[in-house]
Scaffold this motif. Sequence first.
Motif, PDB file in Angstrom:
ATOM      1  N   VAL A 121      -0.312  -7.739   3.521  1.00  0.00           N
ATOM      2  CA  VAL A 121      -1.404  -7.168   2.961  1.00  0.00           C
ATOM      3  C   VAL A 121      -2.740  -7.031   3.954  1.00  0.00           C
ATOM      4  O   VAL A 121      -3.280  -8.049   4.491  1.00  0.00           O
ATOM      5  CB  VAL A 121      -1.782  -7.649   1.551  1.00  0.00           C
ATOM      6  N   CYS A 122      -3.204  -5.945   4.045  1.00  0.00           N
ATOM      7  CA  CYS A 122      -4.434  -5.868   4.852  1.00  0.00           C
ATOM      8  C   CYS A 122      -5.388  -4.816   4.121  1.00  0.00           C
ATOM      9  O   CYS A 122      -5.227  -4.695   2.835  1.00  0.00           O
ATOM     10  CB  CYS A 122      -4.360  -5.256   6.299  1.00  0.00           C
ATOM     11  N   THR A 123      -6.451  -3.994   4.810  1.00  0.00           N
ATOM     12  CA  THR A 123      -7.370  -3.202   3.981  1.00  0.00           C
ATOM     13  C   THR A 123      -6.639  -1.827   3.648  1.00  0.00           C
ATOM     14  O   THR A 123      -6.363  -1.455   2.684  1.00  0.00           O
ATOM     15  CB  THR A 123      -8.584  -3.122   4.820  1.00  0.00           C
ATOM     16  N   GLY A 124      -6.379  -1.176   4.757  1.00  0.00           N
ATOM     17  CA  GLY A 124      -5.927   0.059   4.681  1.00  0.00           C
ATOM     18  C   GLY A 124      -4.331   0.356   4.915  1.00  0.00           C
ATOM     19  O   GLY A 124      -3.900   1.664   4.541  1.00  0.00           O
ATOM     20  N   ASN A 125      -3.795  -0.655   5.254  1.00  0.00           N
ATOM     21  CA  ASN A 125      -2.262  -0.376   5.573  1.00  0.00           C
ATOM     22  C   ASN A 125      -1.835   0.461   6.667  1.00  0.00           C
ATOM     23  O   ASN A 125      -0.943   1.135   6.546  1.00  0.00           O
ATOM     24  CB  ASN A 125      -1.537  -0.042   4.270  1.00  0.00           C
ATOM     25  N   THR A 126      -2.972   0.566   7.610  1.00  0.00           N
ATOM     26  CA  THR A 126      -2.502   1.527   8.796  1.00  0.00           C
ATOM     27  C   THR A 126      -2.400   0.871   9.926  1.00  0.00           C
ATOM     28  O   THR A 126      -2.052   1.449  10.917  1.00  0.00           O
ATOM     29  CB  THR A 126      -3.375   2.845   8.705  1.00  0.00           C
ATOM     30  N   CYS A 127      -2.767  -0.441  10.020  1.00  0.00           N
ATOM     31  CA  CYS A 127      -3.009  -1.402  11.380  1.00  0.00           C
ATOM     32  C   CYS A 127      -2.278  -2.698  11.334  1.00  0.00           C
ATOM     33  O   CYS A 127      -1.201  -2.801  11.856  1.00  0.00           O
ATOM     34  CB  CYS A 127      -4.490  -1.387  11.744  1.00  0.00           C
ATOM     35  N   ARG A 128      -3.044  -3.480  10.799  1.00  0.00           N
ATOM     36  CA  ARG A 128      -2.646  -4.827  10.813  1.00  0.00           C
ATOM     37  C   ARG A 128      -1.361  -5.222   9.967  1.00  0.00           C
ATOM     38  O   ARG A 128      -0.269  -5.908  10.384  1.00  0.00           O
ATOM     39  CB  ARG A 128      -3.583  -5.926  10.260  1.00  0.00           C
ATOM     40  N   LYS A 165      -7.017 -11.909   0.336  1.00  0.00           N
ATOM     41  CA  LYS A 165      -6.596 -13.073  -0.441  1.00  0.00           C
ATOM     42  C   LYS A 165      -7.506 -13.204  -1.799  1.00  0.00           C
ATOM     43  O   LYS A 165      -6.645 -13.198  -2.890  1.00  0.00           O
ATOM     44  CB  LYS A 165      -6.565 -14.544   0.209  1.00  0.00           C
ATOM     45  N   HIS A 166      -8.679 -13.181  -1.474  1.00  0.00           N
ATOM     46  CA  HIS A 166      -9.541 -13.737  -2.939  1.00  0.00           C
ATOM     47  C   HIS A 166      -9.413 -12.281  -3.778  1.00  0.00           C
ATOM     48  O   HIS A 166      -9.292 -12.514  -5.005  1.00  0.00           O
ATOM     49  CB  HIS A 166     -10.998 -13.835  -2.539  1.00  0.00           C
ATOM     50  N   LEU A 167      -9.607 -11.082  -3.208  1.00  0.00           N
ATOM     51  CA  LEU A 167      -9.299  -9.867  -3.966  1.00  0.00           C
ATOM     52  C   LEU A 167      -7.964  -9.754  -4.712  1.00  0.00           C
ATOM     53  O   LEU A 167      -7.720  -9.224  -5.896  1.00  0.00           O
ATOM     54  CB  LEU A 167      -9.448  -8.803  -2.966  1.00  0.00           C
ATOM     55  N   ILE A 168      -6.935 -10.084  -4.187  1.00  0.00           N
ATOM     56  CA  ILE A 168      -5.583 -10.381  -4.644  1.00  0.00           C
ATOM     57  C   ILE A 168      -5.426 -11.132  -5.939  1.00  0.00           C
ATOM     58  O   ILE A 168      -4.994 -10.929  -7.015  1.00  0.00           O
ATOM     59  CB  ILE A 168      -4.528 -10.584  -3.805  1.00  0.00           C
ATOM     60  N   VAL A 169      -5.963 -12.300  -5.592  1.00  0.00           N
ATOM     61  CA  VAL A 169      -5.965 -13.416  -6.609  1.00  0.00           C
ATOM     62  C   VAL A 169      -6.869 -12.920  -7.824  1.00  0.00           C
ATOM     63  O   VAL A 169      -6.417 -13.137  -9.091  1.00  0.00           O
ATOM     64  CB  VAL A 169      -6.336 -14.772  -6.189  1.00  0.00           C
TER      65      VAL A 169
END
Length: 144
Positions: free
Chosen positions: A7-14, A86-90
């Motif tokens: 998981v990253c921010t925009g799912n276009t890079c990392r 991680k914090h946003l997901i949890v």
Amino acid sequence: MTKILFVCTGNTCRSPMAEALLKHKNMGNIQVRSAGIYANNGSTASANANEVLGEKDIVLDHNSSQLEKEHIDWSTYILTMTSNHKHLIVNAFPEALYKTYTLKEFVEGEGGDISDPFGGSVQTYRQTMLELERLIEKLYKKLI
């Protein structure tokens, strides 16, 4: 069957680069997906992500996905690019607490973020890809 969600921010890079690097290992006992906290569904990966993976003969066939509950339920491990992810997901999915880690935390036992190359040069993407490649190698060794 182990199911890894990057998981990253925009799912276009990392996270797509991490997904492609792990899939490239051709491990039959592991499924890999990626998603983004703030992704727009259906966007392609960034051109520079495609370019730097292409330098490793890795083809990135990717359409972005917004992180949803089905991703959480599907995954064995959720590996984020930053501690903020991680914090946003949890916070959004408390049931994910015991399977969500930053990638660095999961493979190295300590925190640390993977910098976002979005909008950067090919060299910036290459540096991120090299960092991800090192971490994916450690992840691979941990999972086999």
